[in-house]
Design a protein around this motif. Structure first.
Motif, PDB file in Angstrom:
ATOM      1  N   VAL A 203      -6.906 -13.593  -1.591  1.00  0.00           N
ATOM      2  CA  VAL A 203      -6.996 -15.047  -1.685  1.00  0.00           C
ATOM      3  C   VAL A 203      -6.191 -15.556  -2.879  1.00  0.00           C
ATOM      4  N   TYR A 204      -6.344 -14.931  -4.045  1.00  0.00           N
ATOM      5  CA  TYR A 204      -5.608 -15.374  -5.224  1.00  0.00           C
ATOM      6  C   TYR A 204      -4.129 -15.001  -5.146  1.00  0.00           C
ATOM      7  N   PHE A 205      -3.819 -13.730  -4.841  1.00  0.00           N
ATOM      8  CA  PHE A 205      -2.452 -13.246  -4.933  1.00  0.00           C
ATOM      9  C   PHE A 205      -2.005 -12.556  -3.651  1.00  0.00           C
ATOM     10  N   ARG A 206      -0.710 -12.533  -3.438  1.00  0.00           N
ATOM     11  CA  ARG A 206      -0.116 -11.809  -2.317  1.00  0.00           C
ATOM     12  C   ARG A 206      -0.355 -10.319  -2.485  1.00  0.00           C
ATOM     13  N   CYS A 207      -0.477  -9.606  -1.368  1.00  0.00           N
ATOM     14  CA  CYS A 207      -0.508  -8.149  -1.451  1.00  0.00           C
ATOM     15  C   CYS A 207       0.798  -7.669  -2.086  1.00  0.00           C
ATOM     16  N   GLN A 208       0.749  -6.464  -2.688  1.00  0.00           N
ATOM     17  CA  GLN A 208       1.899  -5.950  -3.429  1.00  0.00           C
ATOM     18  C   GLN A 208       2.574  -4.823  -2.651  1.00  0.00           C
ATOM     19  N   SER A 209       3.883  -4.812  -2.668  1.00  0.00           N
ATOM     20  CA  SER A 209       4.661  -3.767  -2.008  1.00  0.00           C
ATOM     21  C   SER A 209       5.203  -2.810  -3.061  1.00  0.00           C
ATOM     22  N   GLY A 211       6.584   1.608  -3.368  1.00  0.00           N
ATOM     23  CA  GLY A 211       6.679   2.944  -2.808  1.00  0.00           C
ATOM     24  C   GLY A 211       6.696   2.982  -1.297  1.00  0.00           C
ATOM     25  N   GLY A 212       7.205   1.943  -0.666  1.00  0.00           N
ATOM     26  CA  GLY A 212       7.295   1.934   0.795  1.00  0.00           C
ATOM     27  C   GLY A 212       6.027   1.563   1.515  1.00  0.00           C
ATOM     28  N   ALA A 213       5.027   1.051   0.798  1.00  0.00           N
ATOM     29  CA  ALA A 213       3.768   0.654   1.430  1.00  0.00           C
ATOM     30  C   ALA A 213       3.308  -0.666   0.829  1.00  0.00           C
ATOM     31  N   ASP A 214       2.287  -1.254   1.448  1.00  0.00           N
ATOM     32  CA  ASP A 214       1.716  -2.509   0.970  1.00  0.00           C
ATOM     33  C   ASP A 214       0.281  -2.268   0.531  1.00  0.00           C
ATOM     34  N   TYR A 215      -0.122  -2.963  -0.527  1.00  0.00           N
ATOM     35  CA  TYR A 215      -1.431  -2.720  -1.135  1.00  0.00           C
ATOM     36  C   TYR A 215      -2.112  -4.031  -1.499  1.00  0.00           C
ATOM     37  N   THR A 216      -3.443  -4.012  -1.426  1.00  0.00           N
ATOM     38  CA  THR A 216      -4.256  -5.067  -1.990  1.00  0.00           C
ATOM     39  C   THR A 216      -4.939  -4.531  -3.244  1.00  0.00           C
ATOM     40  N   GLY A 217      -5.699  -5.394  -3.932  1.00  0.00           N
ATOM     41  CA  GLY A 217      -6.161  -5.070  -5.266  1.00  0.00           C
ATOM     42  C   GLY A 217      -7.415  -4.218  -5.346  1.00  0.00           C
ATOM     43  N   GLY A 218      -7.828  -3.987  -6.600  1.00  0.00           N
ATOM     44  CA  GLY A 218      -8.973  -3.134  -6.881  1.00  0.00           C
ATOM     45  C   GLY A 218     -10.299  -3.712  -6.443  1.00  0.00           C
ATOM     46  N   ALA A 219     -10.320  -4.990  -6.029  1.00  0.00           N
ATOM     47  CA  ALA A 219     -11.562  -5.587  -5.529  1.00  0.00           C
ATOM     48  C   ALA A 219     -12.088  -4.867  -4.301  1.00  0.00           C
ATOM     49  N   ILE A 220     -11.268  -4.050  -3.669  1.00  0.00           N
ATOM     50  CA  ILE A 220     -11.730  -3.295  -2.507  1.00  0.00           C
ATOM     51  C   ILE A 220     -12.867  -2.349  -2.881  1.00  0.00           C
ATOM     52  N   ASP A 221     -12.896  -1.864  -4.138  1.00  0.00           N
ATOM     53  CA  ASP A 221     -14.024  -1.086  -4.661  1.00  0.00           C
ATOM     54  C   ASP A 221     -14.113  -1.395  -6.148  1.00  0.00           C
ATOM     55  N   LEU A 222     -14.682  -2.559  -6.457  1.00  0.00           N
ATOM     56  CA  LEU A 222     -14.626  -3.073  -7.820  1.00  0.00           C
ATOM     57  C   LEU A 222     -15.497  -2.270  -8.782  1.00  0.00           C
ATOM     58  N   PHE A 223     -16.549  -1.652  -8.290  1.00  0.00           N
ATOM     59  CA  PHE A 223     -17.488  -0.917  -9.146  1.00  0.00           C
ATOM     60  C   PHE A 223     -17.597   0.533  -8.658  1.00  0.00           C
ATOM     61  N   PRO A 224     -16.570   1.344  -8.856  1.00  0.00           N
ATOM     62  CA  PRO A 224     -16.517   2.676  -8.228  1.00  0.00           C
ATOM     63  C   PRO A 224     -17.364   3.721  -8.960  1.00  0.00           C
TER      64      PRO A 224
END
Length: 353
Positions: A203-209, A211-224
């Protein structure tokens, strides 16, 4: 030590780490998500607490925050409509989200991290991100139970070896079927790219590209916390404030299929050696650092840095002092076999067994 998010309040993690050093419990591994990844990179690359704080308070970091820009989509009505639609739609990641185009703000192209010294410095640093298992052409399609993310841990060979064979707790333990069960590791991603990936909140920022792949942020597992316990014998982690029920919870449910406050309550009920209470961070640091505002005349939702460099330096100091006090308290209590009481307990973050 887990550096679990914190938004743009990077300074309080530097204070937490300094308190651990002063308590004789300096961590040899930092596990970082979201904004914690930037703090972790600063800690890793600089030799002492004073140099780390000075870097965060530097003019180049201030200019980075001043460089945050609204995207073309960041109009107030569009942002408010997005919030309303996510609140009304209770489905858990029913459709593949458009993380390539649906975002509010632009991150400046250069993330001003300290140069990496040689040989590889201590402490070790592991950063959490989420690899996208879909492309931009699939946005909007029904997900139909398909896993569309894989939690990815960026770090060195030793970290990869410690994490080998470990599952993704978010994907495996029933939190969401939108995340793959297996945990990926990546030992080749440059530190600056890994940090930039981790701060790319949906929501805040675009996914990041990278190494040849696309990524979303650490919020996917914020408290690992599960990952932290498999990587280390002694774990320090925060007690966190709950997610906002009106904005953050619907967004994370729509993108990842996660009930984020249920996950937070579960994390707070897990064993850790040191619990650092930052549950009151929004109240204690209200008005410091980067602020979100609506500029109606400009028709933009904006992220606004402190008005002057001097105010920015004062804000960094306030954040650092807050983190130091909270961690100093936690380490002192842990030495006595206890933990601090959570200052900002609600039904949304109260621990569950």
């Amino acid at each position: 030590m887990v550096l679990a998010g914190g938004g743009f309040r990077f300074g309080y993690y530097l204070g937490m780490h300094a308190a651990a050093v002063d308590a004789g419990r300096e961590p040899d591994l930092l596990l970082a998500t979201c904004g914690g990844a930037v703090a972790g990179a600063i800690i890793r690359n600089l030799p002492d607490s004073a140099a780390r704080k000075a870097w965060l308070a530097s003019p180049q970091m201030y200019e980075f925050f001043r460089g945050l820009r609204s995207s073309p989509q960041a109009t107030p009505l569009r942002a408010l409509a997005g919030i309303a639609l996510r609140r009304m739609n209770g489905a858990r990641a029913a459709r593949i989200p458009d993380l390539f185009n649906d975002y509010l703000f632009e991150i400046p192209p250069a993330l001003p991290l300290p140069p990496e010294p040689a040989p590889t410095p201590e402490p070790a640093l592991a950063i959490v991100g989420g690899r996208l298992l879909f492309g931009p052409d699939e946005a909007g399609q029904l997900r139909q139970g398909r896993a569309i993310y894989r939690v990815t841990l960026f770090g060195d060979e030793r970290i990869a070896a410690l994490a080998a064979g470990q599952p993704s707790a978010i994907g495996r333990d029933g939190w969401t079927d939108a995340v793959a069960h297996d945990l990926a590791t990546d030992t080749t991603m440059p530190l600056a790219d890994a940090a930039r990936i981790s701060i790319a909140d949906v929501v805040y920022f675009r996914c990041q590209s990278a190494g040849g792949a696309d990524y979303t942020g650490g919020a996917i597992d914020l408290f690992p916390i599960e990952l932290a316990r498999c990587l280390a014998r002694h774990v320090s982690i925060e007690m966190k404030q709950s997610y906002d029920q009106q904005t953050a919870i619907p967004a994370l449910r729509a993108v990842f299929g996660i009930d984020a406050n249920a996950r937070l309550r579960h994390v707070h009920g897990q064993p850790a050696d040191v619990w650092i209470d930052t549950s009151d961070v929004s109240q204690a640091l209200r008005g410091t650092g980067v602020q979100k505002r609506i500029a109606w005349r400009a028709n933009r939702v904006q992220l606004v840095a402190p008005a002057t460099y001097e105010r920015y330096v004062a804000d960094v100091d306030a954040q650092w002092q807050y983190g130091y006090r909270r961690a100093r308290e936690a380490y002192a209590l842990a030495a006595q076999g206890s933990s601090p009481a959570m200052r900002n307990t609600t039904r949304h973050n109260k621990a569950t067994a």
